[in-house]
Write a protein that holds these residues in place. Structure first.
Motif, PDB file in Angstrom:
ATOM      1  N   LEU A  48       0.847  -1.200   0.000  1.00 31.10           N
ATOM      2  CA  LEU A  48       0.000   0.000   0.000  1.00 31.10           C
ATOM      3  C   LEU A  48       0.874   1.237   0.000  1.00 31.10           C
ATOM      4  N   LYS A  49       0.361   2.317  -0.535  1.00 29.15           N
ATOM      5  CA  LYS A  49      -0.997   2.315  -1.033  1.00 29.15           C
ATOM      6  C   LYS A  49      -1.067   1.979  -2.518  1.00 29.15           C
ATOM      7  N   GLY A  50       0.026   2.228  -3.241  1.00 30.02           N
ATOM      8  CA  GLY A  50      -0.021   2.240  -4.701  1.00 30.02           C
ATOM      9  C   GLY A  50      -0.583   1.002  -5.376  1.00 30.02           C
ATOM     10  N   VAL A  73       3.972   0.535   3.125  1.00 31.65           N
ATOM     11  CA  VAL A  73       5.355   1.030   3.100  1.00 31.65           C
ATOM     12  C   VAL A  73       5.393   2.322   2.299  1.00 31.65           C
ATOM     13  N   SER A  74       6.384   3.140   2.581  1.00 34.94           N
ATOM     14  CA  SER A  74       6.441   4.419   1.880  1.00 34.94           C
ATOM     15  C   SER A  74       7.885   4.865   1.717  1.00 34.94           C
ATOM     16  N   SER A  75       8.199   5.411   0.557  1.00 31.44           N
ATOM     17  CA  SER A  75       9.516   6.030   0.404  1.00 31.44           C
ATOM     18  C   SER A  75       9.474   7.318  -0.408  1.00 31.44           C
ATOM     19  N   TYR A  76       8.358   7.560  -1.115  1.00 29.03           N
ATOM     20  CA  TYR A  76       8.297   8.764  -1.955  1.00 29.03           C
ATOM     21  C   TYR A  76       7.634   9.950  -1.242  1.00 29.03           C
ATOM     22  N   HIS A  77       6.867   9.638  -0.200  1.00 26.06           N
ATOM     23  CA  HIS A  77       6.195  10.670   0.590  1.00 26.06           C
ATOM     24  C   HIS A  77       5.432  11.656  -0.291  1.00 26.06           C
ATOM     25  N   GLU A  81      10.425  11.962  -6.265  1.00 26.35           N
ATOM     26  CA  GLU A  81      11.752  11.379  -6.082  1.00 26.35           C
ATOM     27  C   GLU A  81      11.759  10.441  -4.883  1.00 26.35           C
ATOM     28  N   SER A  82      12.407   9.293  -5.029  1.00 26.28           N
ATOM     29  CA  SER A  82      12.543   8.368  -3.904  1.00 26.28           C
ATOM     30  C   SER A  82      13.350   9.041  -2.800  1.00 26.28           C
ATOM     31  N   SER A  83      12.897   8.893  -1.547  1.00 29.44           N
ATOM     32  CA  SER A  83      13.638   9.500  -0.425  1.00 29.44           C
ATOM     33  C   SER A  83      14.904   8.701  -0.142  1.00 29.44           C
ATOM     34  N   LEU A 104       3.101  -7.917  -4.419  1.00 26.59           N
ATOM     35  CA  LEU A 104       2.585  -7.098  -5.525  1.00 26.59           C
ATOM     36  C   LEU A 104       2.824  -5.627  -5.275  1.00 26.59           C
ATOM     37  N   ASP A 105       3.406  -4.969  -6.265  1.00 24.30           N
ATOM     38  CA  ASP A 105       3.564  -3.517  -6.167  1.00 24.30           C
ATOM     39  C   ASP A 105       3.133  -2.884  -7.487  1.00 24.30           C
ATOM     40  N   ASP A 106       2.813  -1.597  -7.424  1.00 21.52           N
ATOM     41  CA  ASP A 106       2.359  -0.928  -8.647  1.00 21.52           C
ATOM     42  C   ASP A 106       3.504  -0.669  -9.604  1.00 21.52           C
ATOM     43  N   ILE A 107       4.675  -0.256  -9.042  1.00 27.09           N
ATOM     44  CA  ILE A 107       5.766   0.133  -9.940  1.00 27.09           C
ATOM     45  C   ILE A 107       7.121  -0.228  -9.357  1.00 27.09           C
ATOM     46  N   LEU A 108       7.996  -0.675 -10.224  1.00 31.14           N
ATOM     47  CA  LEU A 108       9.388  -0.933  -9.867  1.00 31.14           C
ATOM     48  C   LEU A 108      10.210   0.189 -10.477  1.00 31.14           C
ATOM     49  N   ASP A 109      10.794   1.018  -9.589  1.00 32.10           N
ATOM     50  CA  ASP A 109      11.533   2.188 -10.058  1.00 32.10           C
ATOM     51  C   ASP A 109      12.994   2.043  -9.637  1.00 32.10           C
ATOM     52  N   THR A 110      13.372   2.584  -8.467  1.00 30.08           N
ATOM     53  CA  THR A 110      14.762   2.402  -8.013  1.00 30.08           C
ATOM     54  C   THR A 110      15.000   0.964  -7.536  1.00 30.08           C
ATOM     55  N   GLY A 111      13.927   0.271  -7.193  1.00 33.70           N
ATOM     56  CA  GLY A 111      14.033  -1.102  -6.688  1.00 33.70           C
ATOM     57  C   GLY A 111      14.151  -1.171  -5.174  1.00 33.70           C
ATOM     58  N   ARG A 112      14.246  -0.009  -4.519  1.00 35.19           N
ATOM     59  CA  ARG A 112      14.459  -0.012  -3.059  1.00 35.19           C
ATOM     60  C   ARG A 112      13.295  -0.660  -2.316  1.00 35.19           C
ATOM     61  N   THR A 113      12.079  -0.371  -2.766  1.00 36.06           N
ATOM     62  CA  THR A 113      10.911  -0.888  -2.038  1.00 36.06           C
ATOM     63  C   THR A 113      10.851  -2.415  -2.114  1.00 36.06           C
TER      64      THR A 113
HETATM   65  C1  PRP Z   1       5.911   4.020  -4.658  1.00 36.23           C
HETATM   66  C2  PRP Z   1       5.301   2.840  -5.378  1.00 36.23           C
HETATM   67  C3  PRP Z   1       6.234   1.695  -5.057  1.00 36.23           C
HETATM   68  C4  PRP Z   1       7.573   2.375  -4.895  1.00 36.23           C
HETATM   69  C5  PRP Z   1       8.424   2.093  -6.097  1.00 36.23           C
HETATM   70  O1  PRP Z   1       5.516   4.007  -3.328  1.00 36.23           O
HETATM   71  O2  PRP Z   1       3.987   2.594  -4.913  1.00 36.23           O
HETATM   72  O3  PRP Z   1       5.894   1.052  -3.843  1.00 36.23           O
HETATM   73  O4  PRP Z   1       7.305   3.770  -4.764  1.00 36.23           O
HETATM   74  O5  PRP Z   1       9.583   2.841  -6.114  1.00 36.23           O
HETATM   75  P1  PRP Z   1      11.032   2.276  -5.830  1.00 36.23           P
HETATM   76  O6  PRP Z   1      11.252   1.113  -6.769  1.00 36.23           O
HETATM   77  O7  PRP Z   1      11.910   3.453  -6.186  1.00 36.23           O
HETATM   78  O8  PRP Z   1      11.160   1.895  -4.397  1.00 36.23           O
HETATM   79  P2  PRP Z   1       5.389   5.311  -2.402  1.00 36.23           P
HETATM   80  O9  PRP Z   1       6.564   5.397  -1.483  1.00 36.23           O
HETATM   81  O10 PRP Z   1       5.139   6.511  -3.263  1.00 36.23           O
HETATM   82  O11 PRP Z   1       4.129   4.975  -1.518  1.00 36.23           O
HETATM   83  P3  PRP Z   1       2.623   4.745  -1.981  1.00 36.23           P
HETATM   84  O12 PRP Z   1       2.563   3.360  -2.602  1.00 36.23           O
HETATM   85  O13 PRP Z   1       1.839   4.846  -0.724  1.00 36.23           O
HETATM   86  O14 PRP Z   1       2.265   5.825  -2.993  1.00 36.23           O
END
Ligand code: PRP
Length: 183
Positions: A48-50, A73-77, A81-83, A104-113
Motif C-alpha cells: 500500500l498504497k499504490g 510502506v512508503s519512500s516517496y512521501h 523522487e525516492s527519499s 505485488l507492487d504498482d511500480i518498480l523504479d529504483t528497486g528499493r521498495t
Molecule cells: C511508490 C510505489 C512503489 C515504490 C516504487 O511508493 O507505490 O511502492 O514507490 O519505487 P522504488 O522502486 O523506487 O522503491 P510510495 O513510497 O510513493 O508509496 P505509496 O505506494 O503509498 O504511494
C-alpha cells in the motif's frame, strides 16, 4: 459538481496505458501466475498504497485459493523522487513463515521498495518471494532487483493513475498517464 467539472483528467498530459490494455494484460498475467506459481494456496502481499488497484484487479482473475495481506510502506512521501529509505508503517507484519509469497507492487523504479520488503520477508522466514508489478521502469536501478511478473515496461518518467499518486492524488484515474508539467 459533476465529475467532468472537477479538473481531474485535465491535469493529465497524455494517457500512457489505457484501461482496456491494462485489463487485457492482467488477464494474461493472471494465467502466467496461476501456471507458474507452486501448487497450493497463494499468499499475496499487497504493498500500500499504490498497489491496491492493480492487486484488486489482478487477484480477482487468479482462479485458485489465495490469502491477501497488505503491507503499508512508503519512500516517496507523495513527491516524484525516492527519499532513499523505505519506511514500514505497520506495527505488525503478515505471518509469512514457510510460505511462498506473491509480493505485488504498482511500480518498480529504483528497486528499493521491493528489495527492502523482500529482505524483510526472508528475515521473517518466508520460503520464497515471487514479485509482480504493474509497471517496471526501464532504467538502471539503485538496487539490483527484477520482478518475476511485469505488466508493462515503461520509460523513466513520472506516471500517475491506476493506484499511483502525485501528492496523494490521481490514484483513482482508471488509466496510467503522465501529468502536465507543474509550474
Ligand atoms: C511508490 C510505489 C512503489 C515504490 C516504487 O511508493 O507505490 O511502492 O514507490 O519505487 P522504488 O522502486 O523506487 O522503491 P510510495 O513510497 O510513493 O508509496 P505509496 O505506494 O503509498 O504511494
Amino acid at each position: 459538481m459533476k465529475a467532468t467539472e472537477m479538473g481531474w483528467r485535465d491535469d493529465v498530459e497524455r494517457v500512457l496505458i489505457d484501461e482496456k490494455i491494462i485489463e487485457k494484460r492482467l488477464d494474461a498475467m493472471a494465467v502466467e501466475i496461476d501456471q507458474q506459481f507452486p501448487a497450493g494456496p497463494i499468499l499475496a502481499i499487497v504493498l500500500l498504497k499504490g498497489a491496491f488497484v492493480f492487486a484488486a484487479d489482478l487477484l480477482r482473475r487468479i482462479p485458485r485459493p489465495l490469502e491477501i495481506e497488505c503491507l503499508n510502506v512508503s519512500s516517496y512521501h507523495g513527491g516524484t523522487e525516492s527519499s532513499g529509505s523505505v519506511k514500514f508503517l505497520d506495527h505488525v507484519l503478515p505471518e509469512v513463515r514457510g510460505r511462498h509469497v506473491l509480493l505485488l507492487d504498482d511500480i518498480l523504479d529504483t528497486g528499493r521498495t521491493l528489495k527492502a520488503v523482500a529482505d524483510r520477508m526472508f528475515e521473517e522466514g518466508c520460503a520464497a518471494v515471487h514479485t509482480g508489478v504493474l509497471l517496471a521502469k526501464d532504467k538502471k536501478r539503485a538496487e539490483q532487483v527484477q520482478a518475476d511478473y511485469v505488466g508493462f515496461e515503461i520509460g523513466d518518467e513520472f506516471v500517475v493513475g491506476y493506484g499511483l499518486d502525485y501528492k496523494g492524488r490521481y490514484r483513482n484515474l482508471p488509466f496510467v498517464g503522465v501529468l502536465k508539467p507543474v509550474d
